[in-house]
Write a protein that holds these residues in place. Sequence first.
Motif, PDB file in Angstrom:
ATOM      1  N   CYS A  37     119.159  37.456  59.550  1.00  0.00           N
ATOM      2  CA  CYS A  37     118.554  37.429  58.212  1.00  0.00           C
ATOM      3  C   CYS A  37     117.242  38.204  58.106  1.00  0.00           C
ATOM      4  O   CYS A  37     116.807  38.883  59.029  1.00  0.00           O
ATOM      5  N   ALA A  38     116.675  38.080  56.927  1.00  0.00           N
ATOM      6  CA  ALA A  38     115.331  38.563  56.598  1.00  0.00           C
ATOM      7  C   ALA A  38     115.200  40.084  56.715  1.00  0.00           C
ATOM      8  O   ALA A  38     115.973  40.827  56.121  1.00  0.00           O
ATOM      9  N   GLY A  39     114.223  40.540  57.519  1.00  0.00           N
ATOM     10  CA  GLY A  39     113.930  41.973  57.600  1.00  0.00           C
ATOM     11  C   GLY A  39     115.081  42.818  58.087  1.00  0.00           C
ATOM     12  O   GLY A  39     115.168  44.007  57.757  1.00  0.00           O
ATOM     13  N   PHE A  40     115.972  42.223  58.862  1.00  0.00           N
ATOM     14  CA  PHE A  40     117.149  42.949  59.341  1.00  0.00           C
ATOM     15  C   PHE A  40     117.949  43.521  58.175  1.00  0.00           C
ATOM     16  O   PHE A  40     118.405  44.670  58.219  1.00  0.00           O
ATOM     17  N   VAL A  41     118.092  42.741  57.119  1.00  0.00           N
ATOM     18  CA  VAL A  41     118.851  43.165  55.938  1.00  0.00           C
ATOM     19  C   VAL A  41     117.966  43.989  55.002  1.00  0.00           C
ATOM     20  O   VAL A  41     118.344  45.077  54.556  1.00  0.00           O
ATOM     21  N   ARG A  42     116.778  43.463  54.720  1.00  0.00           N
ATOM     22  CA  ARG A  42     115.873  44.121  53.768  1.00  0.00           C
ATOM     23  C   ARG A  42     115.513  45.533  54.199  1.00  0.00           C
ATOM     24  O   ARG A  42     115.512  46.469  53.386  1.00  0.00           O
ATOM     25  N   THR A  43     115.203  45.702  55.488  1.00  0.00           N
ATOM     26  CA  THR A  43     114.778  47.006  55.981  1.00  0.00           C
ATOM     27  C   THR A  43     115.865  48.059  55.795  1.00  0.00           C
ATOM     28  O   THR A  43     115.579  49.202  55.409  1.00  0.00           O
ATOM     29  N   LYS A  44     117.109  47.685  56.040  1.00  0.00           N
ATOM     30  CA  LYS A  44     118.217  48.625  55.847  1.00  0.00           C
ATOM     31  C   LYS A  44     118.289  49.082  54.389  1.00  0.00           C
ATOM     32  O   LYS A  44     118.419  50.279  54.103  1.00  0.00           O
ATOM     33  N   ILE A  45     118.188  48.127  53.481  1.00  0.00           N
ATOM     34  CA  ILE A  45     118.275  48.449  52.051  1.00  0.00           C
ATOM     35  C   ILE A  45     117.139  49.379  51.648  1.00  0.00           C
ATOM     36  O   ILE A  45     117.360  50.410  50.993  1.00  0.00           O
ATOM     37  N   TRP A  46     115.939  49.042  52.037  1.00  0.00           N
ATOM     38  CA  TRP A  46     114.784  49.856  51.649  1.00  0.00           C
ATOM     39  C   TRP A  46     114.797  51.226  52.311  1.00  0.00           C
ATOM     40  O   TRP A  46     114.413  52.217  51.685  1.00  0.00           O
ATOM     41  N   ASP A  47     115.236  51.306  53.562  1.00  0.00           N
ATOM     42  CA  ASP A  47     115.327  52.616  54.218  1.00  0.00           C
ATOM     43  C   ASP A  47     116.288  53.534  53.465  1.00  0.00           C
ATOM     44  O   ASP A  47     116.000  54.711  53.231  1.00  0.00           O
ATOM     45  N   VAL A  48     117.435  52.975  53.068  1.00  0.00           N
ATOM     46  CA  VAL A  48     118.432  53.774  52.343  1.00  0.00           C
ATOM     47  C   VAL A  48     117.889  54.199  50.988  1.00  0.00           C
ATOM     48  O   VAL A  48     118.017  55.361  50.580  1.00  0.00           O
ATOM     49  N   LEU A  49     117.245  53.274  50.272  1.00  0.00           N
ATOM     50  CA  LEU A  49     116.710  53.587  48.947  1.00  0.00           C
ATOM     51  C   LEU A  49     115.564  54.602  49.007  1.00  0.00           C
ATOM     52  O   LEU A  49     115.280  55.276  48.015  1.00  0.00           O
ATOM     53  N   GLY A  51     115.652  57.029  51.279  1.00  0.00           N
ATOM     54  CA  GLY A  51     116.224  58.247  51.839  1.00  0.00           C
ATOM     55  C   GLY A  51     115.752  58.559  53.243  1.00  0.00           C
ATOM     56  O   GLY A  51     115.757  59.727  53.660  1.00  0.00           O
ATOM     57  N   PHE A  52     115.354  57.535  53.988  1.00  0.00           N
ATOM     58  CA  PHE A  52     114.870  57.762  55.356  1.00  0.00           C
ATOM     59  C   PHE A  52     116.021  58.199  56.261  1.00  0.00           C
ATOM     60  O   PHE A  52     117.103  57.624  56.225  1.00  0.00           O
ATOM     61  N   ASP A  53     115.749  59.199  57.080  1.00  0.00           N
ATOM     62  CA  ASP A  53     116.742  59.648  58.052  1.00  0.00           C
ATOM     63  C   ASP A  53     116.728  58.777  59.305  1.00  0.00           C
ATOM     64  O   ASP A  53     117.737  58.630  59.989  1.00  0.00           O
ATOM     65  N   GLU A  54     115.559  58.226  59.609  1.00  0.00           N
ATOM     66  CA  GLU A  54     115.430  57.378  60.791  1.00  0.00           C
ATOM     67  C   GLU A  54     115.210  55.929  60.379  1.00  0.00           C
ATOM     68  O   GLU A  54     114.536  55.646  59.386  1.00  0.00           O
ATOM     69  N   ARG A  55     115.773  55.043  61.158  1.00  0.00           N
ATOM     70  CA  ARG A  55     115.643  53.609  60.911  1.00  0.00           C
ATOM     71  C   ARG A  55     114.200  53.150  61.148  1.00  0.00           C
ATOM     72  O   ARG A  55     113.586  53.511  62.147  1.00  0.00           O
ATOM     73  N   THR A  56     113.688  52.343  60.235  1.00  0.00           N
ATOM     74  CA  THR A  56     112.372  51.743  60.444  1.00  0.00           C
ATOM     75  C   THR A  56     112.496  50.650  61.505  1.00  0.00           C
ATOM     76  O   THR A  56     113.383  49.802  61.432  1.00  0.00           O
ATOM     77  N   SER A  57     111.606  50.678  62.495  1.00  0.00           N
ATOM     78  CA  SER A  57     111.689  49.699  63.575  1.00  0.00           C
ATOM     79  C   SER A  57     111.391  48.296  63.058  1.00  0.00           C
ATOM     80  O   SER A  57     110.615  48.114  62.113  1.00  0.00           O
ATOM     81  N   LEU A  58     112.021  47.321  63.691  1.00  0.00           N
ATOM     82  CA  LEU A  58     111.854  45.927  63.305  1.00  0.00           C
ATOM     83  C   LEU A  58     110.976  45.198  64.313  1.00  0.00           C
ATOM     84  O   LEU A  58     111.189  45.336  65.518  1.00  0.00           O
ATOM     85  N   PRO A  59     110.011  44.391  63.839  1.00  0.00           N
ATOM     86  CA  PRO A  59     109.212  43.600  64.781  1.00  0.00           C
ATOM     87  C   PRO A  59     110.054  42.532  65.467  1.00  0.00           C
ATOM     88  O   PRO A  59     109.760  42.119  66.585  1.00  0.00           O
ATOM     89  N   ASP A  60     111.100  42.083  64.781  1.00  0.00           N
ATOM     90  CA  ASP A  60     112.043  41.135  65.376  1.00  0.00           C
ATOM     91  C   ASP A  60     113.359  41.158  64.601  1.00  0.00           C
ATOM     92  O   ASP A  60     113.417  41.637  63.472  1.00  0.00           O
ATOM     93  N   VAL A  61     114.401  40.679  65.255  1.00  0.00           N
ATOM     94  CA  VAL A  61     115.693  40.491  64.602  1.00  0.00           C
ATOM     95  C   VAL A  61     115.935  38.989  64.556  1.00  0.00           C
ATOM     96  O   VAL A  61     116.088  38.338  65.588  1.00  0.00           O
ATOM     97  N   ASP A  62     115.909  38.450  63.339  1.00  0.00           N
ATOM     98  CA  ASP A  62     115.966  37.002  63.140  1.00  0.00           C
ATOM     99  C   ASP A  62     117.397  36.486  63.092  1.00  0.00           C
ATOM    100  O   ASP A  62     118.168  36.863  62.202  1.00  0.00           O
ATOM    101  N   VAL A  63     117.711  35.615  64.033  1.00  0.00           N
ATOM    102  CA  VAL A  63     118.984  34.900  64.028  1.00  0.00           C
ATOM    103  C   VAL A  63     118.666  33.434  63.758  1.00  0.00           C
ATOM    104  O   VAL A  63     117.871  32.824  64.484  1.00  0.00           O
TER     105      VAL A  63
END
Length: 198
Positions: A37-49, A51-63
């Motif tokens: 959950c959380a930033g794992f999903v949000r970051t993907k959406i915002w990166d795509v919106l 137009g980022f070519d590279e993925r923004t790094s995540l401080p953590d992946v929340d399970v």
Amino acid sequence: MLIKTEKDIISLIQSDEWMMGIIKTAESLNLPDWWVCAGFVRTKIWDVLHGFDERTSLPDVDVVYFDPSNTSETVEKELEGKLRNQHPDIPWSVKNQARMHLINNLPPYTSSIDAISKFPETVTALGVKLNRMNQVILTSPSGIDDVINLIVNPTPYFFETEERMQVYQERVKKKNWESVWDKVRVNHITSENIRMCL
């Protein structure tokens, strides 16, 4: 790229090999009521919106998961260890939502989705997992309008009290998402605004 619906979000994630690998790794723990959950999903959406070519790094992946039968923090650390053994390069964070209400000084949650609905920001209150058909499903208790429109607002639960709103304010200032995604607009609500709205 335009993102208008939950199906659009699901399609984005399903076409992302890295994200699917993380979701499948989380699934391998066979946890009750689990979500990534959380930033794992949000970051993907915002990166795509953006137009980022590279993925923004995540401080953590929340399970997150929900297991009232064993709320020991030690179990969470053991689960994180199992995930790290499979993917050591991922900053895993595993939390049993059956105990997190104590940490957050809130009434007990009834499920992982209930806990996600009580995250501070609408754009963070998102989770994904696989169903029995091995398809990605999305939970968005506060809807997806804010995240796809790049607007940060408090969840309804955090808007209920001035104390929670102050937590929201401190979090969005600390996160400073606008410095990474310049199209994002954060609703910085003042104490005076809070009192007027409550």
